[in-house]
Motif scaffolding. Structure first.
Motif, PDB file in Angstrom:
ATOM      1  N   ALA A   1       0.808  -1.211   0.000  1.00  0.00           N
ATOM      2  CA  ALA A   1       0.000   0.000   0.000  1.00  0.00           C
ATOM      3  C   ALA A   1       0.844   1.266   0.000  1.00  0.00           C
ATOM      4  N   TYR A   2       2.094   1.162   0.434  1.00  0.00           N
ATOM      5  CA  TYR A   2       2.950   2.341   0.541  1.00  0.00           C
ATOM      6  C   TYR A   2       4.113   2.312  -0.429  1.00  0.00           C
ATOM      7  N   TYR A   3       4.030   1.433  -1.406  1.00  0.00           N
ATOM      8  CA  TYR A   3       5.134   1.262  -2.344  1.00  0.00           C
ATOM      9  C   TYR A   3       4.627   1.289  -3.784  1.00  0.00           C
ATOM     10  N   THR A   4       5.455   1.768  -4.663  1.00  0.00           N
ATOM     11  CA  THR A   4       5.269   1.546  -6.086  1.00  0.00           C
ATOM     12  C   THR A   4       5.926   0.216  -6.427  1.00  0.00           C
ATOM     13  N   ILE A   5       5.274  -0.557  -7.268  1.00  0.00           N
ATOM     14  CA  ILE A   5       5.797  -1.873  -7.600  1.00  0.00           C
ATOM     15  C   ILE A   5       5.739  -2.072  -9.104  1.00  0.00           C
ATOM     16  N   GLY A   6       6.665  -2.831  -9.603  1.00  0.00           N
ATOM     17  CA  GLY A   6       6.653  -3.065 -11.034  1.00  0.00           C
ATOM     18  C   GLY A   6       7.563  -4.190 -11.455  1.00  0.00           C
ATOM     19  N   TRP A   7       7.742  -4.263 -12.745  1.00  0.00           N
ATOM     20  CA  TRP A   7       8.488  -5.344 -13.363  1.00  0.00           C
ATOM     21  C   TRP A   7       9.621  -4.801 -14.221  1.00  0.00           C
ATOM     22  N   PHE A   8      10.783  -5.413 -14.039  1.00  0.00           N
ATOM     23  CA  PHE A   8      11.922  -5.222 -14.920  1.00  0.00           C
ATOM     24  C   PHE A   8      12.173  -6.553 -15.634  1.00  0.00           C
ATOM     25  N   ARG A   9      12.928  -6.473 -16.700  1.00  0.00           N
ATOM     26  CA  ARG A   9      13.378  -7.704 -17.349  1.00  0.00           C
ATOM     27  C   ARG A   9      14.800  -7.523 -17.843  1.00  0.00           C
ATOM     28  N   GLN A  10      15.499  -8.663 -17.947  1.00  0.00           N
ATOM     29  CA  GLN A  10      16.863  -8.633 -18.440  1.00  0.00           C
ATOM     30  C   GLN A  10      17.101  -9.835 -19.320  1.00  0.00           C
ATOM     31  N   ALA A  11      17.449  -9.550 -20.561  1.00  0.00           N
ATOM     32  CA  ALA A  11      17.791 -10.597 -21.516  1.00  0.00           C
ATOM     33  C   ALA A  11      19.307 -10.775 -21.521  1.00  0.00           C
ATOM     34  N   PRO A  12      19.807 -11.943 -21.934  1.00  0.00           N
ATOM     35  CA  PRO A  12      21.252 -12.180 -21.959  1.00  0.00           C
ATOM     36  C   PRO A  12      21.979 -11.123 -22.780  1.00  0.00           C
ATOM     37  N   GLY A  13      23.015 -10.537 -22.192  1.00  0.00           N
ATOM     38  CA  GLY A  13      23.811  -9.558 -22.896  1.00  0.00           C
ATOM     39  C   GLY A  13      23.191  -8.182 -23.007  1.00  0.00           C
ATOM     40  N   LYS A  14      22.030  -7.985 -22.369  1.00  0.00           N
ATOM     41  CA  LYS A  14      21.360  -6.684 -22.441  1.00  0.00           C
ATOM     42  C   LYS A  14      21.201  -6.082 -21.053  1.00  0.00           C
ATOM     43  N   GLU A  15      20.976  -4.780 -21.020  1.00  0.00           N
ATOM     44  CA  GLU A  15      20.762  -4.090 -19.758  1.00  0.00           C
ATOM     45  C   GLU A  15      19.361  -4.393 -19.228  1.00  0.00           C
ATOM     46  N   ARG A  16      19.215  -4.241 -17.911  1.00  0.00           N
ATOM     47  CA  ARG A  16      17.908  -4.420 -17.299  1.00  0.00           C
ATOM     48  C   ARG A  16      16.972  -3.316 -17.790  1.00  0.00           C
ATOM     49  N   GLU A  17      15.769  -3.693 -18.137  1.00  0.00           N
ATOM     50  CA  GLU A  17      14.794  -2.780 -18.739  1.00  0.00           C
ATOM     51  C   GLU A  17      13.545  -2.699 -17.873  1.00  0.00           C
ATOM     52  N   GLY A  18      13.083  -1.492 -17.615  1.00  0.00           N
ATOM     53  CA  GLY A  18      11.821  -1.312 -16.910  1.00  0.00           C
ATOM     54  C   GLY A  18      10.666  -1.608 -17.838  1.00  0.00           C
ATOM     55  N   VAL A  19       9.781  -2.501 -17.440  1.00  0.00           N
ATOM     56  CA  VAL A  19       8.698  -2.964 -18.301  1.00  0.00           C
ATOM     57  C   VAL A  19       7.368  -2.297 -17.952  1.00  0.00           C
ATOM     58  N   SER A  20       6.986  -2.385 -16.693  1.00  0.00           N
ATOM     59  CA  SER A  20       5.681  -1.846 -16.296  1.00  0.00           C
ATOM     60  C   SER A  20       5.672  -1.615 -14.795  1.00  0.00           C
ATOM     61  N   PHE A  21       4.948  -0.545 -14.383  1.00  0.00           N
ATOM     62  CA  PHE A  21       4.899  -0.187 -12.966  1.00  0.00           C
ATOM     63  C   PHE A  21       3.507   0.305 -12.614  1.00  0.00           C
ATOM     64  N   ILE A  22       3.170   0.174 -11.335  1.00  0.00           N
ATOM     65  CA  ILE A  22       1.879   0.662 -10.859  1.00  0.00           C
ATOM     66  C   ILE A  22       2.072   1.376  -9.534  1.00  0.00           C
ATOM     67  N   SER A  23       1.455   2.541  -9.439  1.00  0.00           N
ATOM     68  CA  SER A  23       1.576   3.346  -8.225  1.00  0.00           C
ATOM     69  C   SER A  23       0.552   2.911  -7.187  1.00  0.00           C
ATOM     70  N   SER A  24       0.973   2.891  -5.935  1.00  0.00           N
ATOM     71  CA  SER A  24       0.047   2.512  -4.866  1.00  0.00           C
ATOM     72  C   SER A  24      -0.932   3.629  -4.541  1.00  0.00           C
ATOM     73  N   LYS A  25      -0.609   4.867  -4.930  1.00  0.00           N
ATOM     74  CA  LYS A  25      -1.453   6.010  -4.552  1.00  0.00           C
ATOM     75  C   LYS A  25      -2.758   6.013  -5.333  1.00  0.00           C
ATOM     76  N   ASP A  26      -2.635   5.975  -6.659  1.00  0.00           N
ATOM     77  CA  ASP A  26      -3.837   6.132  -7.476  1.00  0.00           C
ATOM     78  C   ASP A  26      -3.975   5.050  -8.536  1.00  0.00           C
ATOM     79  N   GLY A  27      -3.081   4.079  -8.491  1.00  0.00           N
ATOM     80  CA  GLY A  27      -3.150   2.998  -9.467  1.00  0.00           C
ATOM     81  C   GLY A  27      -2.673   3.388 -10.849  1.00  0.00           C
ATOM     82  N   SER A  28      -2.044   4.557 -10.962  1.00  0.00           N
ATOM     83  CA  SER A  28      -1.531   4.948 -12.276  1.00  0.00           C
ATOM     84  C   SER A  28      -0.455   3.978 -12.721  1.00  0.00           C
ATOM     85  N   THR A  29      -0.367   3.798 -14.013  1.00  0.00           N
ATOM     86  CA  THR A  29       0.531   2.780 -14.549  1.00  0.00           C
ATOM     87  C   THR A  29       1.497   3.352 -15.569  1.00  0.00           C
ATOM     88  N   PHE A  30       2.576   2.619 -15.764  1.00  0.00           N
ATOM     89  CA  PHE A  30       3.570   2.947 -16.786  1.00  0.00           C
ATOM     90  C   PHE A  30       3.860   1.673 -17.564  1.00  0.00           C
TER      91      PHE A  30
END
Length: 124
Positions: A30-59
């Motif tokens: 309830a007090y954290y933003t949470i989301g998903w990253f992914r990392q493919a072999p040989g590539k940098e970690r990439e932010g995929v999707s996130f959701i805010s605990s405040k209003d449910g806004s997403t990225f």
């Protein structure tokens, strides 16, 4: 003890679907933003999707918009990532992560809790 446990990864054919789950314990999302990253072999970690605990806004990263959907079940303290129309380029280890506060960001250094990762492989 703070813990994030991912599940739901696997092998799927192109065009298929998977749903990833991230169950949090030891703290309330309830007090954290949470989301998903992914990392493919040989590539940098990439932010995929996130959701805010405040209003449910997403990225969503441009690469997954229209195909992936993030959602949150507060009663279960769990976040989901529904992945549809999967492509071979979605193959990666997927990690869930949380950061204090309500602002979503793709900056991995701001995320303080990380899961162990779950492998997603898209291949025919």
């Amino acid at each position: 003890q703070v813990q994030l446990v991912e599940s739901g990864g696997g092998l799927v054919q192109p065009g298929g679907s998977l749903r990833l789950s991230c169950a949090a314990s030891g703290f309330s999302l309830a007090y954290y933003t949470i989301g998903w990253f992914r990392q493919a072999p040989g590539k940098e970690r990439e932010g995929v999707s996130f959701i805010s605990s405040k209003d449910g806004s997403t990225f969503y990263a441009d690469s997954v918009k229209g195909r992936f959907t993030i959602s949150r079940d507060s009663a279960k303290n769990t976040v989901y990532l529904q992945m549809n129309n999967l492509k071979p380029e979605d193959t990666a280890v997927y990690y869930c992560a949380t950061k204090p506060g309500f602002m979503t960001t793709t900056n991995a250094s701001e995320y303080v809790h990380w899961g162990q990762g779950t492998q997603v492989t898209v291949s025919s």
